[in-house]
Write an enzyme that holds these catalytic residues in place. Structure first.
Site, PDB file in Angstrom:
ATOM      1  N   CYS A 123      14.414  10.607  -3.963  1.00  0.00           N
ATOM      2  CA  CYS A 123      13.618  10.820  -5.153  1.00  0.00           C
ATOM      3  C   CYS A 123      13.101   9.481  -5.656  1.00  0.00           C
ATOM      4  O   CYS A 123      13.406   8.428  -5.105  1.00  0.00           O
ATOM      5  CB  CYS A 123      14.453  11.480  -6.255  1.00  0.00           C
ATOM      6  SG  CYS A 123      15.163  13.066  -5.784  1.00  0.00           S
ATOM      7  N   GLY A 144      19.361   4.688  13.491  1.00  0.00           N
ATOM      8  CA  GLY A 144      20.440   3.821  13.977  1.00  0.00           C
ATOM      9  C   GLY A 144      20.585   2.530  13.212  1.00  0.00           C
ATOM     10  O   GLY A 144      21.208   1.585  13.717  1.00  0.00           O
TER      11      GLY A 144
END
Length: 628
Positions: free
Chosen positions: A2, A362
């Site tokens: 958000c 990753g």
């Protein structure tokens, strides 16, 4: 994910609703699924929502039972269900199923100590109406951002600095110290901001503002690298596999589609493999590469995708994306940002968002498990650095400058570029490893760029040395890892990951940066992180059976782009015009120094691609935000 913002006005006054609405609207890209505003008395809070969990009742700002506490939150708390049960047993009543409400009640129960209970990524702010106090915090590793400033007596904060710039009369004066550090580090480090008067809350810190004066900030978490684990290598490899599998499992919780960013490197390949073992349906994977094969890891990513039968998508980036993308990058970073891999990251996020709302990645494997070449190069450089300065910083560098650099190779395989850094390596403290090996401009080069009257007082070596000295570690490698975790990771890599994903309303999740895994990994013996020249030794060992051989055996390539070639060929004219006729050349930097860099690069004597990219980034930021 958000976007959050807020204004706490001086006592006796009230935030302007239109101003708060403009701040909230500036964060719309972070939350395309809805907007919420709370405005009462002196407190105004704004929220833009990207709906991931509790789609029906997760709207913000959100309050407690009696309306005395209000929260706006950006992030995900992965253990919120267990924490919710704990709080319910203590008598707390919940009106929603969201992790946001769990944070609010945890604060109500534990105060600032609630942060120790949270497992996830977060930046949030809680207004306590009874105490007239704002409490804000940022996650331990710095995945989610938070900017703040005092403006006309009001305390203002936001997920991105762009929201603060919408405030009427807000200054756009640059902070020259921050810009000086940018030229050395390629980013503006916390707590500084490129705009004077604005600060960034550092990772693992909380902030308390009691209604007057300046806010108080404090660190609430730090990695401890001692004492070391004493279990056998086999036992630790087994535990690593269990811990990372659990971190991935937690990050698969979602009420919207999710996928994985697959670079073809070890870290993202392991995350994809674990997702495949934990998922009932094929994993959606997304990769980006280049026509220039030396820079493209698409073949390796394809091997991993085939191994785990993923639904695989690929995208090829080219020089034609650069001019527009550079503006887009800086419209979301809000500050000059010179990591060239922001370009493929932005394009990859755009492609990914066409199919899913959440993507695992990753990020963090190199910093946790020692993946960079410089970790084993630093000890080898010590004998050279001990030689007389007339040899290390004059004779040898002068001889090496006579040799042209191999063109169009990633920096990890450009051996001549590495040799030409020996002078810089000898001149810079080993405590600042990333500056020795990774800084685009040496201190002398950076100083030569500035117009004398504008030259800032910026000392990046001192900044990194402080982090090195403060590390709770004994060995040189662990202190270097701690320094990178405190500076490079939150200042560069996680800024890139957050802003480029959120530019397209995409949530990125990083299992390797689970803080419990990070705490455990810190205490591994150093020979299980780096063994000789083998990086990420234990990580490779623990997951050897899952990785195809080309991935398992590869060294670090990084997410580099062929920027040197592009700026020497197709983008040469655009680059020259942008730099020599730009704001920076007129107000900050020496045109003669810029022209010399451009000419050396054009002739191919030195690959200044990344240096020119940094200068283009600075120029783009100056123009985009009307600085000066």
């Amino acid at each position: 994910m958000c976007g959050i913002c807020g204004i706490i006005a001086p006592e006796g006054s009230r935030p302007d609703p239109a101003v708060l609405a403009n701040m909230t609207g500036a964060l719309a890209h972070r939350g395309p699924d809805g907007q919420g505003i709370h405005l009462k008395d002196r407190a105004g809070l704004g929220h833009r929502r990207l709906a991931i969990i509790d789609l029906a009742t997760g709207q913000q700002p959100l309050t407690n039972e009696d309306g005395s506490l209000w929260i706006v939150f950006n992030g995900e708390i992965y253990n919120f269900q267990a924490l919710r049960d704990e709080l319910a047993a203590k008598g707390h009543r919940f009106a929603t199923s969201s992790d946001t409400e769990t944070i609010l009640h945890a604060y109500e129960e534990y105060g600032p100590d609630c942060l120790a209970k949270l497992r996830g990524m977060f930046a949030f702010a809680i207004w306590d109406a009874n105490r007239q106090t704002l409490f804000a915090a940022r996650d331990r590793l710095g995945k989610k951002p938070l900017y703040y400033a005092m403006h006309e007596g009001a305390f203002c904060f936001a997920s991105e600095v762009q929201a603060l710039l919408t405030l009427p009369g807000f200054s756009r004066e640059p902070d020259l110290e921050a810009l000086g550090l940018f030229l050395s580090l390629q980013y503006v480090p916390d707590p500084l901001c490129a705009f004077k008067g604005v600060r960034k809350l550092p990772a693992a810190h909380h902030l308390i503002w009691s209604g007057t004066g300046s806010p108080r900030t404090a660190r609430y978490w730090q990695q401890a690298f001692e004492p070391k684990w004493t279990a056998s290598e086999q036992e630790l490899a087994h535990e690593l596999r269990q811990r990372l599998t659990e971190a991935v499992r937690l990050r698969l919780i979602s009420e919207v589609p999710l996928g994985a960013h697959l670079s073809g490197g070890i870290d993202s390949s392991i995350i994809t493999a674990l997702m495949a073992t934990l998922s009932e349906s094929p994993v959606k994977t997304y990769s980006i590469g280049f026509a220039e094969q030396a820079f493209s890891e698409l073949p390796k990513a394809r091997r991993v995708a085939e191994r785990f039968a993923t639904h695989h998508h690929e995208f090829v980036a080219s020089w034609g994306h650069v001019p527009d993308a550079l503006s887009t990058i800086h419209s979301h970073t809000g500050e000059p940002f010179a990591d060239p891999s922001a370009l493929p990251s932005l394009l990859l996020a755009q492609m990914t968002r066409q199919h899913v709302t959440v993507a695992l990645n990753g990020d963090g494997g190199d910093e946790l498990f020692a993946g960079y070449q410089r970790y084993w190069l630093d000890p080898l450089a010590a004998p050279y650095a001990a030689l007389p300065r007339c040899i290390t910083q004059r004779l040898i560098p002068a001889l090496l400058e006579r040799f042209p650099e191999p063109k169009d190779r990633p920096i990890e395989t450009n051996w001549m570029a590495g040799l030409k850094r020996l002078g810089q390596v000898a001149a810079i403290s080993p405590k600042a490893s990333i500056l020795r090996w990774g800084s685009y401009f040496s201190p002398a080069q950076a100083a030569d760029l500035w117009q004398p009257e504008m030259r800032p007082l910026a000392d990046p070596v001192a900044l990194l040395s402080k982090a090195f000295d403060n590390a709770q570690a004994k060995t040189f490698l662990d202190r270097t890892l701690a320094t990178d975790m405190a500076a490079y990771l939150p200042g560069d890599l996680l800024v890139k990951a957050d802003r480029m994903a959120m530019a397209h309303g995409l949530e990125g999740r990083s299992p390797l940066l689970d803080h419990e895994l990070a705490e455990w990994a810190a205490r591994l013996p150093v020979n299980l992180k780096m063994r000789g020249r083998t990086s990420k030794y234990l990580l490779r060992t623990a997951f050897a059976d899952l990785l195809p051989e080309p991935v398992q055996d590869q060294g670090k390539q990084g997410f580099g782009i062929p920027i040197g070639k592009w700026l020497r060929e197709d983008l040469s004219g655009w680059c020259r015009e942008t730099l020599l006729e730009g704001v920076a050349a007129k107000r900050l930097l020496r045109p003669q120094a810029l022209a010399a860099l451009l000419e050396e690069h054009r002739l191919g004597r030195v690959d200044h691609g990344k240096r020119l990219w940094a200068l283009l980034s600075l120029e783009t930021w100056l123009r985009l935000y009307g600085v000066f």
